[in-house]
Write a protein that holds these residues in place. Structure first.
Motif, PDB file in Angstrom:
ATOM      1  N   SER A 116      -3.385 -11.135  -6.857  1.00  7.18           N
ATOM      2  CA  SER A 116      -4.320 -10.519  -7.789  1.00  7.18           C
ATOM      3  C   SER A 116      -4.154  -9.013  -7.859  1.00  7.18           C
ATOM      4  O   SER A 116      -4.986  -8.334  -8.445  1.00  7.18           O
ATOM      5  CB  SER A 116      -5.751 -10.869  -7.401  1.00  7.18           C
ATOM      6  N   GLN A 117      -3.081  -8.506  -7.257  1.00  7.55           N
ATOM      7  CA  GLN A 117      -2.791  -7.085  -7.412  1.00  7.55           C
ATOM      8  C   GLN A 117      -2.356  -6.817  -8.843  1.00  7.55           C
ATOM      9  O   GLN A 117      -1.606  -7.582  -9.432  1.00  7.55           O
ATOM     10  CB  GLN A 117      -1.631  -6.676  -6.504  1.00  7.55           C
ATOM     11  N   ASP A 118      -2.822  -5.722  -9.394  1.00  9.12           N
ATOM     12  CA  ASP A 118      -2.273  -5.290 -10.674  1.00  9.12           C
ATOM     13  C   ASP A 118      -0.990  -4.544 -10.406  1.00  9.12           C
ATOM     14  O   ASP A 118      -0.812  -3.965  -9.344  1.00  9.12           O
ATOM     15  CB  ASP A 118      -3.268  -4.375 -11.382  1.00  9.12           C
ATOM     16  N   MET A 119      -0.109  -4.581 -11.404  1.00 11.33           N
ATOM     17  CA  MET A 119       1.072  -3.749 -11.272  1.00 11.33           C
ATOM     18  C   MET A 119       0.610  -2.299 -11.212  1.00 11.33           C
ATOM     19  O   MET A 119      -0.303  -1.910 -11.925  1.00 11.33           O
ATOM     20  CB  MET A 119       1.980  -3.915 -12.497  1.00 11.33           C
ATOM     21  N   ASP A 161     -13.315 -10.492  -7.544  1.00 12.80           N
ATOM     22  CA  ASP A 161     -13.103 -10.606  -6.099  1.00 12.80           C
ATOM     23  C   ASP A 161     -11.654 -10.981  -5.827  1.00 12.80           C
ATOM     24  O   ASP A 161     -11.006 -11.601  -6.642  1.00 12.80           O
ATOM     25  CB  ASP A 161     -14.070 -11.636  -5.513  1.00 12.80           C
ATOM     26  N   PRO A 162     -11.140 -10.550  -4.722  1.00 14.68           N
ATOM     27  CA  PRO A 162      -9.698 -10.706  -4.476  1.00 14.68           C
ATOM     28  C   PRO A 162      -9.286 -12.137  -4.232  1.00 14.68           C
ATOM     29  O   PRO A 162     -10.006 -12.859  -3.614  1.00 14.68           O
ATOM     30  CB  PRO A 162      -9.476  -9.890  -3.206  1.00 14.68           C
ATOM     31  N   ARG A 190      -8.386  -3.737 -18.477  1.00 13.77           N
ATOM     32  CA  ARG A 190      -8.280  -5.147 -18.107  1.00 13.77           C
ATOM     33  C   ARG A 190      -9.590  -5.679 -17.564  1.00 13.77           C
ATOM     34  O   ARG A 190      -9.670  -6.799 -17.107  1.00 13.77           O
ATOM     35  CB  ARG A 190      -7.223  -5.323 -17.040  1.00 13.77           C
ATOM     36  N   ILE A 202      -5.366  -4.602   0.979  1.00  8.52           N
ATOM     37  CA  ILE A 202      -5.099  -4.738  -0.452  1.00  8.52           C
ATOM     38  C   ILE A 202      -6.088  -5.667  -1.130  1.00  8.52           C
ATOM     39  O   ILE A 202      -5.852  -6.137  -2.218  1.00  8.52           O
ATOM     40  CB  ILE A 202      -3.665  -5.246  -0.709  1.00  8.52           C
ATOM     41  N   GLY A 203      -7.201  -5.948  -0.482  1.00 12.76           N
ATOM     42  CA  GLY A 203      -8.126  -6.922  -1.047  1.00 12.76           C
ATOM     43  C   GLY A 203      -8.833  -6.430  -2.294  1.00 12.76           C
ATOM     44  O   GLY A 203      -8.585  -6.906  -3.389  1.00 12.76           O
ATOM     45  N   ARG A 204      -9.701  -5.477  -2.128  1.00  9.28           N
ATOM     46  CA  ARG A 204     -10.494  -5.019  -3.263  1.00  9.28           C
ATOM     47  C   ARG A 204      -9.647  -4.111  -4.138  1.00  9.28           C
ATOM     48  O   ARG A 204      -9.389  -2.979  -3.781  1.00  9.28           O
ATOM     49  CB  ARG A 204     -11.702  -4.252  -2.758  1.00  9.28           C
ATOM     50  N   VAL A 205      -9.265  -4.628  -5.281  1.00 14.70           N
ATOM     51  CA  VAL A 205      -8.460  -3.814  -6.177  1.00 14.70           C
ATOM     52  C   VAL A 205      -9.388  -3.206  -7.206  1.00 14.70           C
ATOM     53  O   VAL A 205     -10.175  -3.911  -7.814  1.00 14.70           O
ATOM     54  CB  VAL A 205      -7.425  -4.674  -6.913  1.00 14.70           C
ATOM     55  N   ARG A 206      -9.276  -1.918  -7.385  1.00 12.72           N
ATOM     56  CA  ARG A 206     -10.015  -1.317  -8.481  1.00 12.72           C
ATOM     57  C   ARG A 206      -9.246  -1.586  -9.751  1.00 12.72           C
ATOM     58  O   ARG A 206      -8.161  -1.079  -9.969  1.00 12.72           O
ATOM     59  CB  ARG A 206     -10.187   0.187  -8.251  1.00 12.72           C
ATOM     60  N   ARG A 207      -9.807  -2.442 -10.581  1.00 11.66           N
ATOM     61  CA  ARG A 207      -9.076  -2.878 -11.777  1.00 11.66           C
ATOM     62  C   ARG A 207      -9.015  -1.738 -12.791  1.00 11.66           C
ATOM     63  O   ARG A 207      -9.934  -0.945 -12.923  1.00 11.66           O
ATOM     64  CB  ARG A 207      -9.775  -4.063 -12.406  1.00 11.66           C
ATOM     65  N   ILE A 208      -7.908  -1.716 -13.509  1.00 12.56           N
ATOM     66  CA  ILE A 208      -7.778  -0.730 -14.577  1.00 12.56           C
ATOM     67  C   ILE A 208      -8.755  -1.100 -15.689  1.00 12.56           C
ATOM     68  O   ILE A 208      -8.964  -2.266 -15.980  1.00 12.56           O
ATOM     69  CB  ILE A 208      -6.328  -0.729 -15.081  1.00 12.56           C
ATOM     70  N   ARG A 223       0.820  -1.208   0.000  1.00 15.48           N
ATOM     71  CA  ARG A 223       0.000   0.000   0.000  1.00 15.48           C
ATOM     72  C   ARG A 223       0.855   1.259   0.000  1.00 15.48           C
ATOM     73  O   ARG A 223       0.558   2.233  -0.690  1.00 15.48           O
ATOM     74  CB  ARG A 223      -0.903   0.015   1.240  1.00 15.48           C
ATOM     75  N   ARG A 246     -11.287  -9.252 -18.225  1.00 12.96           N
ATOM     76  CA  ARG A 246     -10.968 -10.498 -17.535  1.00 12.96           C
ATOM     77  C   ARG A 246     -11.966 -10.769 -16.435  1.00 12.96           C
ATOM     78  O   ARG A 246     -12.414  -9.863 -15.749  1.00 12.96           O
ATOM     79  CB  ARG A 246      -9.566 -10.425 -16.948  1.00 12.96           C
ATOM     80  N   LEU A 303       5.434  -6.608  -6.791  1.00 13.19           N
ATOM     81  CA  LEU A 303       4.611  -5.404  -6.758  1.00 13.19           C
ATOM     82  C   LEU A 303       5.413  -4.157  -6.415  1.00 13.19           C
ATOM     83  O   LEU A 303       4.908  -3.054  -6.557  1.00 13.19           O
ATOM     84  CB  LEU A 303       3.502  -5.569  -5.724  1.00 13.19           C
TER      85      LEU A 303
END
Lengths: 117, 175, 151
Positions: free
Chosen positions: C137-140, B174-175, B167, B158-164, A97, B170, B63
């Motif tokens: 499942s993290q995006d870069m 859910d994480p 992408r 870091i669970g809920r990622v707002r996807r770009i 983060r 795909r 990352l």
């Protein structure tokens, strides 16, 4: 009884201090987490060393065995290891983060950004 | 040897090598536990320390950055503090009972009770399991809750990622 | 995803994963007699799924083990553990006293230990996979290639 009586404890101290030095002196957050892990494992070794009895065997009851090592430190460290990895995961999540928020995982870069803006 | 591994891990600047070396360090620690009769602990350390931690460290490295910022100088105050604390601890060990001494205070309290009575009171031959699950059930409940909380914390961080958007095609959000 | 073209890896992973799962179950239920127990079994079980995710891609692993199931396991483990304790209370004993779970105290202890080890194993397994999936499942971060980072 000789010089080797406390050798395990001395190695524990060496490892512990190596971990402590890393945590204090390195600015890289991942390196600090690894240093903390080294420190943690040194504490585990300290406990397990204390539980050892000369001539003892693993604490699983069997026929014809009378001397067992102390099971209590084993139990404490068993749970501590799993909790340790859970907290390490939490620390690494924080690092991810921080990297997202500041674009860096170096302490002084982050401080510079904080003070500069 | 374990100390050497640790030193190498802490001195290196390439963080991938650091991750691999810390895995090696855990594996050596597991071997040491076997020598010290703690088979359960060794089992856990080998699975957790050498396996999962290394995977998580590598996941973090993907990352973030692979290289530590070069910082060659020795941090003098830290070194002084570390030497002082180390010296004090060393002084402390001189009062400790010798390694493997059966008369040490740690073996005088409840350990004998566990070893002698657990067959009668609990049953399983593995004393570690009896103590873990029965005598110290409260502790283990607490530890389980800590793990639960840590997983929740990771999800929250870091669970809920707002996807770009590109992408988004795909499946699975859910994480 | 990235490993589609590695047949050796895929085949050997397919061969290994059932045995890893079986070994985890053995460790889980044999913890009374030899080294092992809920903590180790949970980690080994999670390792099997992590191997699957690494070899066959994170998306297909998510189909095998959806997030909802993981979260339910996570909570179920803790609830099972605490539930066994409360059950002992309802039957008139102390919290986490297993001796009264069955007629014979030994049977009760055995049952209680088995159940709470199962709870521990479930929670550890779910926690480890959840943490791994969260990382994997993290995006870069957008536009930040790690190699072009400022020194």
């Amino acid at each position: 009884m000789g010089i080797l009586d406390h050798f395990n404890y001395w190695m524990v101290i060496v490892l512990m201090m190596a971990g402590l030095y890393t945590v204090i002196s390195r600015g890289n957050l991942i390196k600090q987490v690894v240093g903390l892990n080294v420190f943690q494992v040194s504490v585990f070794v300290l406990y397990i060393s204390m539980g050892k009895v000369s001539g003892g065997t693993a604490p699983i009851l069997g026929e014809g065995i009378t001397v067992y090592s102390n099971p209590l430190p084993h139990v404490l460290i068993l749970t501590a290891i799993v909790v340790g990895v859970a907290t390490t995961a939490l620390a690494l999540a924080l690092v991810v983060r921080i990297r997202k928020a500041y674009g860096s995982i170096e302490e002084d870069d982050i401080l510079k950004q904080e003070n500069g803006s | 040897m374990m100390a050497m591994g640790a030193m190498a891990a802490l001195a290196l600047r390439n963080l991938f090598a650091v991750a691999m070396l810390s895995g090696t360090y855990s594996l050596l620690a597991a071997a040491l536990y076997v020598v010290l009769d703690a088979v359960d602990v060794a089992f856990t350390e080998a699975a957790v320390g050498a396996g999962i931690s290394t995977v998580l460290l590598l996941g973090t490295l993907v990352l973030t950055d692979h290289h530590e910022k070069p910082n060659g100088r020795i941090h003098l105050p830290a070194l002084l503090i570390v030497l002082a604390v180390g010296g004090l601890l060393f002084y402390g060990t001189l009062d400790m009972p010798a390694f493997g001494d059966p008369q040490a205070p740690i073996h005088q309290h409840v350990a004998d009770h566990y070893i002698e009575e657990s067959r009668e009171e609990v049953g399983p031959p593995n004393i570690v399991t009896s103590v873990l699950a029965s005598y110290r059930g409260y502790d283990t409940l607490g530890e389980t809750t800590v793990i639960f909380t840590a997983a929740i914390g990771v999800l929250a961080l870091i669970g809920r990622v707002r996807r770009i958007r590109t992408r988004d095609a795909r499946s699975g959000d859910d994480p | 995803m990235m490993m589609r073209q590695k047949p050796i890896l895929r085949v050997s992973a397919k061969l290994l994963i059932p045995f890893i799962l079986l070994f985890a179950l053995y460790v889980q239920f044999h913890g009374d007699y030899g080294p092992g127990g809920g903590f180790q079994a949970g980690v080994i079980f999670a390792a099997a799924f992590i191997l699957y995710a690494l070899v066959f891609g994170i998306d297909s692993a998510r189909d095998v083990l959806p997030g909802g199931a993981r979260r339910i396991c996570l909570a179920l483990g803790v609830l099972l553990y605490a539930g066994v304790g409360v059950d002992g209370m309802l039957l008139g004993g102390n919290f986490l006293n297993y001796s009264i779970l069955a007629q014979d105290p030994h049977e009760g202890q055995h049952l209680g230990i088995l159940l709470i080890e199962l709870g521990v194993g479930l929670t550890v397994f779910a926690a480890m996979t959840t943490i791994f999936f969260a990382f994997a499942s993290q995006d870069m971060p957008a536009g930040t290639d790690p190699d072009q980072e400022t020194p």
